[in-house]
Design a protein around this motif. Structure first.
Motif, PDB file in Angstrom:
ATOM      1  N   GLY A 244      22.560  10.829  -8.817  1.00 39.94           N
ATOM      2  CA  GLY A 244      22.362  11.881  -8.273  1.00 39.94           C
ATOM      3  C   GLY A 244      22.222  12.432  -7.079  1.00 39.94           C
ATOM      4  N   ASP A 245      21.379  13.299  -6.549  1.00 41.33           N
ATOM      5  CA  ASP A 245      21.392  13.646  -5.031  1.00 41.33           C
ATOM      6  C   ASP A 245      20.944  12.707  -4.188  1.00 41.33           C
ATOM      7  OD1 ASP A 245      21.179  15.001  -2.571  1.00 41.33           O
ATOM      8  OD2 ASP A 245      20.119  16.776  -3.482  1.00 41.33           O
ATOM      9  N   ARG A 246      21.675  11.925  -3.458  1.00 40.17           N
ATOM     10  CA  ARG A 246      21.067  10.805  -2.719  1.00 40.17           C
ATOM     11  C   ARG A 246      20.355  11.418  -1.367  1.00 40.17           C
ATOM     12  NH1 ARG A 246      24.325   5.456  -4.153  1.00 40.17           N
ATOM     13  NH2 ARG A 246      24.741   5.892  -6.502  1.00 40.17           N
ATOM     14  N   SER A 247      20.322  12.551  -1.306  1.00 40.21           N
ATOM     15  CA  SER A 247      19.565  12.866   0.028  1.00 40.21           C
ATOM     16  C   SER A 247      18.321  12.990  -0.172  1.00 40.21           C
ATOM     17  CB  SER A 247      20.361  14.407   0.607  1.00 40.21           C
ATOM     18  OG  SER A 247      19.857  15.454  -0.291  1.00 40.21           O
ATOM     19  N   VAL A 248      17.776  13.195  -1.525  1.00 38.08           N
ATOM     20  CA  VAL A 248      16.293  13.296  -1.626  1.00 38.08           C
ATOM     21  C   VAL A 248      15.586  12.050  -1.561  1.00 38.08           C
ATOM     22  CG1 VAL A 248      14.670  13.586  -3.607  1.00 38.08           C
ATOM     23  CG2 VAL A 248      16.933  14.813  -3.891  1.00 38.08           C
ATOM     24  N   ASP A 249      14.259  12.207  -0.779  1.00 34.83           N
ATOM     25  CA  ASP A 249      13.386  11.149  -0.490  1.00 34.83           C
ATOM     26  C   ASP A 249      12.186  11.224  -1.572  1.00 34.83           C
ATOM     27  OD1 ASP A 249      11.767   9.425   0.523  1.00 34.83           O
ATOM     28  OD2 ASP A 249      12.047  10.168   2.683  1.00 34.83           O
ATOM     29  N   LEU A 250      11.970  10.159  -2.189  1.00 37.28           N
ATOM     30  CA  LEU A 250      11.076  10.199  -3.078  1.00 37.28           C
ATOM     31  C   LEU A 250       9.862   9.352  -2.807  1.00 37.28           C
ATOM     32  CD1 LEU A 250      13.159   8.738  -6.157  1.00 37.28           C
ATOM     33  CD2 LEU A 250      12.506  10.820  -6.013  1.00 37.28           C
ATOM     34  N   ARG A 251       9.664   9.353  -1.510  1.00 34.52           N
ATOM     35  CA  ARG A 251       8.340   8.488  -0.805  1.00 34.52           C
ATOM     36  C   ARG A 251       7.092   9.500  -1.011  1.00 34.52           C
ATOM     37  NH1 ARG A 251       9.578   6.992   4.941  1.00 34.52           N
ATOM     38  NH2 ARG A 251      10.878   8.808   5.041  1.00 34.52           N
ATOM     39  N   ASP A 252       7.037  10.763  -1.315  1.00 36.26           N
ATOM     40  CA  ASP A 252       5.662  11.554  -1.427  1.00 36.26           C
ATOM     41  C   ASP A 252       5.281  11.282  -2.735  1.00 36.26           C
ATOM     42  OD1 ASP A 252       5.982  12.375   1.278  1.00 36.26           O
ATOM     43  OD2 ASP A 252       6.563  14.108   0.568  1.00 36.26           O
ATOM     44  N   GLU A 253       6.242  11.335  -3.607  1.00 34.80           N
ATOM     45  CA  GLU A 253       5.721  10.920  -5.105  1.00 34.80           C
ATOM     46  C   GLU A 253       5.266   9.621  -5.215  1.00 34.80           C
ATOM     47  OE1 GLU A 253       7.866   9.990  -9.542  1.00 34.80           O
ATOM     48  OE2 GLU A 253       9.067  10.934  -7.893  1.00 34.80           O
ATOM     49  N   ALA A 254       5.991   8.321  -4.745  1.00 35.47           N
ATOM     50  CA  ALA A 254       5.333   7.168  -5.111  1.00 35.47           C
ATOM     51  C   ALA A 254       3.913   7.081  -4.134  1.00 35.47           C
ATOM     52  CB  ALA A 254       6.350   6.140  -4.268  1.00 35.47           C
ATOM     53  N   ARG A 255       3.856   8.024  -2.994  1.00 37.72           N
ATOM     54  CA  ARG A 255       2.769   7.689  -2.109  1.00 37.72           C
ATOM     55  C   ARG A 255       1.361   8.433  -2.848  1.00 37.72           C
ATOM     56  NH1 ARG A 255       4.564  10.203   2.000  1.00 37.72           N
ATOM     57  NH2 ARG A 255       5.134   8.158   3.362  1.00 37.72           N
ATOM     58  N   THR A 256       1.721   9.549  -3.528  1.00 37.14           N
ATOM     59  CA  THR A 256       0.551  10.304  -3.966  1.00 37.14           C
ATOM     60  C   THR A 256       0.710  10.206  -5.635  1.00 37.14           C
ATOM     61  OG1 THR A 256       1.974  12.180  -4.311  1.00 37.14           O
ATOM     62  CG2 THR A 256       0.839  12.088  -2.137  1.00 37.14           C
ATOM     63  N   ASN A 257       1.013   9.374  -6.378  1.00 40.32           N
ATOM     64  CA  ASN A 257       0.781   9.190  -7.621  1.00 40.32           C
ATOM     65  C   ASN A 257      -0.757   8.623  -7.977  1.00 40.32           C
ATOM     66  OD1 ASN A 257       3.275  10.169  -8.663  1.00 40.32           O
ATOM     67  ND2 ASN A 257       4.314   8.211  -8.640  1.00 40.32           N
ATOM     68  N   PRO A 258      -1.074   7.656  -7.183  1.00 35.50           N
ATOM     69  CA  PRO A 258      -2.188   7.021  -7.600  1.00 35.50           C
ATOM     70  C   PRO A 258      -3.465   8.067  -7.794  1.00 35.50           C
ATOM     71  CG  PRO A 258      -1.398   5.721  -6.097  1.00 35.50           C
ATOM     72  CD  PRO A 258      -0.351   6.878  -6.112  1.00 35.50           C
ATOM     73  N   ALA A 259      -3.263   9.356  -7.030  1.00 35.47           N
ATOM     74  CA  ALA A 259      -4.270  10.276  -7.263  1.00 35.47           C
ATOM     75  C   ALA A 259      -4.417  10.992  -8.773  1.00 35.47           C
ATOM     76  CB  ALA A 259      -3.828  11.633  -6.445  1.00 35.47           C
ATOM     77  N   ALA A 260      -3.515  10.812  -9.552  1.00 40.81           N
ATOM     78  CA  ALA A 260      -3.390  11.261 -10.725  1.00 40.81           C
ATOM     79  C   ALA A 260      -4.325  10.579 -11.681  1.00 40.81           C
ATOM     80  CB  ALA A 260      -2.080  11.156 -11.490  1.00 40.81           C
ATOM     81  N   PHE A 261      -4.957   9.098 -10.828  1.00 39.10           N
ATOM     82  CA  PHE A 261      -5.704   8.436 -11.804  1.00 39.10           C
ATOM     83  C   PHE A 261      -7.115   7.982 -11.125  1.00 39.10           C
ATOM     84  CE2 PHE A 261      -1.365   6.590 -12.171  1.00 39.10           C
ATOM     85  CZ  PHE A 261      -1.078   6.957 -13.583  1.00 39.10           C
ATOM     86  N   GLY A 262      -7.381   9.116  -9.928  1.00 41.74           N
ATOM     87  CA  GLY A 262      -8.866   8.942  -9.188  1.00 41.74           C
ATOM     88  C   GLY A 262      -8.598   7.861  -8.178  1.00 41.74           C
ATOM     89  N   LEU A 263      -7.389   7.501  -7.784  1.00 36.89           N
ATOM     90  CA  LEU A 263      -7.487   6.562  -6.611  1.00 36.89           C
ATOM     91  C   LEU A 263      -6.734   7.161  -5.565  1.00 36.89           C
ATOM     92  CD1 LEU A 263      -6.105   3.553  -9.007  1.00 36.89           C
ATOM     93  CD2 LEU A 263      -8.246   4.078  -8.140  1.00 36.89           C
ATOM     94  N   PRO A 264      -6.991   6.254  -4.327  1.00 40.36           N
ATOM     95  CA  PRO A 264      -6.359   6.646  -2.919  1.00 40.36           C
ATOM     96  C   PRO A 264      -4.906   6.543  -3.019  1.00 40.36           C
ATOM     97  CG  PRO A 264      -8.216   5.281  -2.416  1.00 40.36           C
ATOM     98  CD  PRO A 264      -7.788   5.181  -4.064  1.00 40.36           C
ATOM     99  N   GLU A 265      -4.060   7.221  -1.828  1.00 42.10           N
ATOM    100  CA  GLU A 265      -2.647   6.942  -1.745  1.00 42.10           C
ATOM    101  C   GLU A 265      -2.459   5.346  -1.820  1.00 42.10           C
ATOM    102  OE1 GLU A 265      -1.284   9.248   1.408  1.00 42.10           O
ATOM    103  OE2 GLU A 265      -1.597  11.429   0.456  1.00 42.10           O
ATOM    104  N   VAL A 266      -0.929   5.278  -2.036  1.00 41.79           N
ATOM    105  CA  VAL A 266      -0.457   4.017  -1.727  1.00 41.79           C
ATOM    106  C   VAL A 266      -0.771   3.567  -0.167  1.00 41.79           C
ATOM    107  CG1 VAL A 266       1.525   2.569  -1.489  1.00 41.79           C
ATOM    108  CG2 VAL A 266       1.270   3.865  -3.416  1.00 41.79           C
ATOM    109  N   PRO A 267      -1.389   2.638   0.217  1.00 45.76           N
ATOM    110  CA  PRO A 267      -1.618   2.059   1.463  1.00 45.76           C
ATOM    111  C   PRO A 267      -0.578   1.647   2.254  1.00 45.76           C
ATOM    112  CG  PRO A 267      -2.661   0.524   0.390  1.00 45.76           C
ATOM    113  CD  PRO A 267      -1.899   1.259  -0.891  1.00 45.76           C
ATOM    114  N   VAL A 268      -0.509   1.920   3.618  1.00 44.22           N
ATOM    115  CA  VAL A 268       0.504   1.262   4.562  1.00 44.22           C
ATOM    116  C   VAL A 268       0.045   0.194   5.254  1.00 44.22           C
ATOM    117  CG1 VAL A 268       2.101   1.639   6.490  1.00 44.22           C
ATOM    118  CG2 VAL A 268       1.709   3.606   5.115  1.00 44.22           C
ATOM    119  N   LEU A 269       0.398  -1.197   4.746  1.00 41.24           N
ATOM    120  CA  LEU A 269      -0.107  -2.353   5.150  1.00 41.24           C
ATOM    121  C   LEU A 269       0.782  -2.905   6.212  1.00 41.24           C
ATOM    122  CD1 LEU A 269      -1.426  -3.692   1.708  1.00 41.24           C
ATOM    123  CD2 LEU A 269      -2.640  -2.573   3.235  1.00 41.24           C
TER     124      LEU A 269
END
Length: 269
Positions: A244-269
């Motif tokens: 599909g549209d390869r200009s889309v950036d999926l990082r925000d979804e990946a970063r914030t998905n844990p909030a749906a389970f009561g957890l913090p964002e994916v950390p940057v290590l």
């Protein structure tokens, strides 16, 4: 791994999940993690809590914070998490080195397999390559408590919100939804793991590999553990769909998905 990555890739594309047989080294390292983990969870609550961090992503987390759908129905398990190889983020980690060393040895089994699997999937969809994942992925061992009879599920139906999950369970109860709303019970043998795709991988593949919903039924077992490797993309580079549209950036979804389970964002290590 005894099951080839090519077979696992075909399974994900054709059936939406894959049961993998481990080789002797993998099976031994898995058994060691489970044995060390059982020893850890047998400790007193006060002792386990000494290995809790102010950031709930790291170390011991008691039951009550993490949930599958709503905070009013917490998952009925305590857990221990190790992100990447960062044992330094877990308070008192040197005191539980046999446990964390076993987790790291199990991680060493999984990383080459996941690398080959994601690379093979990216090639299948004509992409340049798969995202790096080691620094953003983590191991989690859940220890389920004996649940009250009025709770039908230890974990409600959900998908994990990552690229994929590699899971081993020590007892029955896990149910998956590979098609429609009919749950399919699945149990891993002592030398076996289940690979479950999640929503970030679904986004990369334009839905060709769907996120696998699953739940854990309350079977009134006196003890049960589940060991997961939650695979996330590293967030330092844009994450473009393979379809599909390869200009889309999926990082925000990946970063914030844990909030749906009561957890913090994916950390940057």
């Amino acid at each position: 791994m005894a099951t080839t990555t090519d077979q696992t890739r075909r399974d994900l594309l054709e059936t939406g999940y894959s049961l993998m047989e481990l080789d002797a080294v993998g099976a031994d390292r898995l058994a060691t993690v489970l044995r060390r983990g059982k020893d850890f969870f047998a400790r007193s609550f006060e002792d386990k809590s000494r290995h809790s961090s102010d950031d709930p992503n790291f170390g011991f987390l008691p039951m009550g914070m993490e949930y599958s759908i709503t905070p009013e129905r917490p998952d009925l398990n305590e857990r221990f998490a190790l992100w990447s190889d960062r044992v330094d983020r877990i308070p008192g980690s040197s005191e539980i080195a046999p446990f964390t060393d076993a987790l790291l040895a199990w991680r060493d089994v999984l990383i080459p397999f996941v690398t080959r699997l994601l690379d093979g999937l990216s090639r299948h969809f004509g992409a340049d390559g798969a995202p790096a994942f080691e620094a953003a992925s983590y191991l989690q061992l859940n220890n389920y408590v004996e649940a009250p009879s009025d709770r039908e599920f230890l974990q409600d139906r959900h998908e994990d919100g990552h690229l994929l999950t590699v899971i081993h369970t020590t007892g029955p109860g896990l149910e998956i939804f590979p098609s429609g709303d009919a749950p399919v019970p699945v149990r891993t043998s002592p030398g076996q793991v289940l690979v479950m795709p999640a929503s970030v991988l679904s986004g990369l593949t334009g839905g060709a590999v769907g996120a696998l919903d699953h739940q854990v039924r309350n079977l009134a077992l006196p003890e049960r553990m589940a060991l997961m490797y939650f695979v996330n993309p590293e967030l330092s580079e844009p994450l473009h769909p393979w379809v599909g549209d390869r200009s889309v950036d999926l990082r925000d979804e990946a970063r914030t998905n844990p909030a749906a389970f009561g957890l913090p964002e994916v950390p940057v290590l």
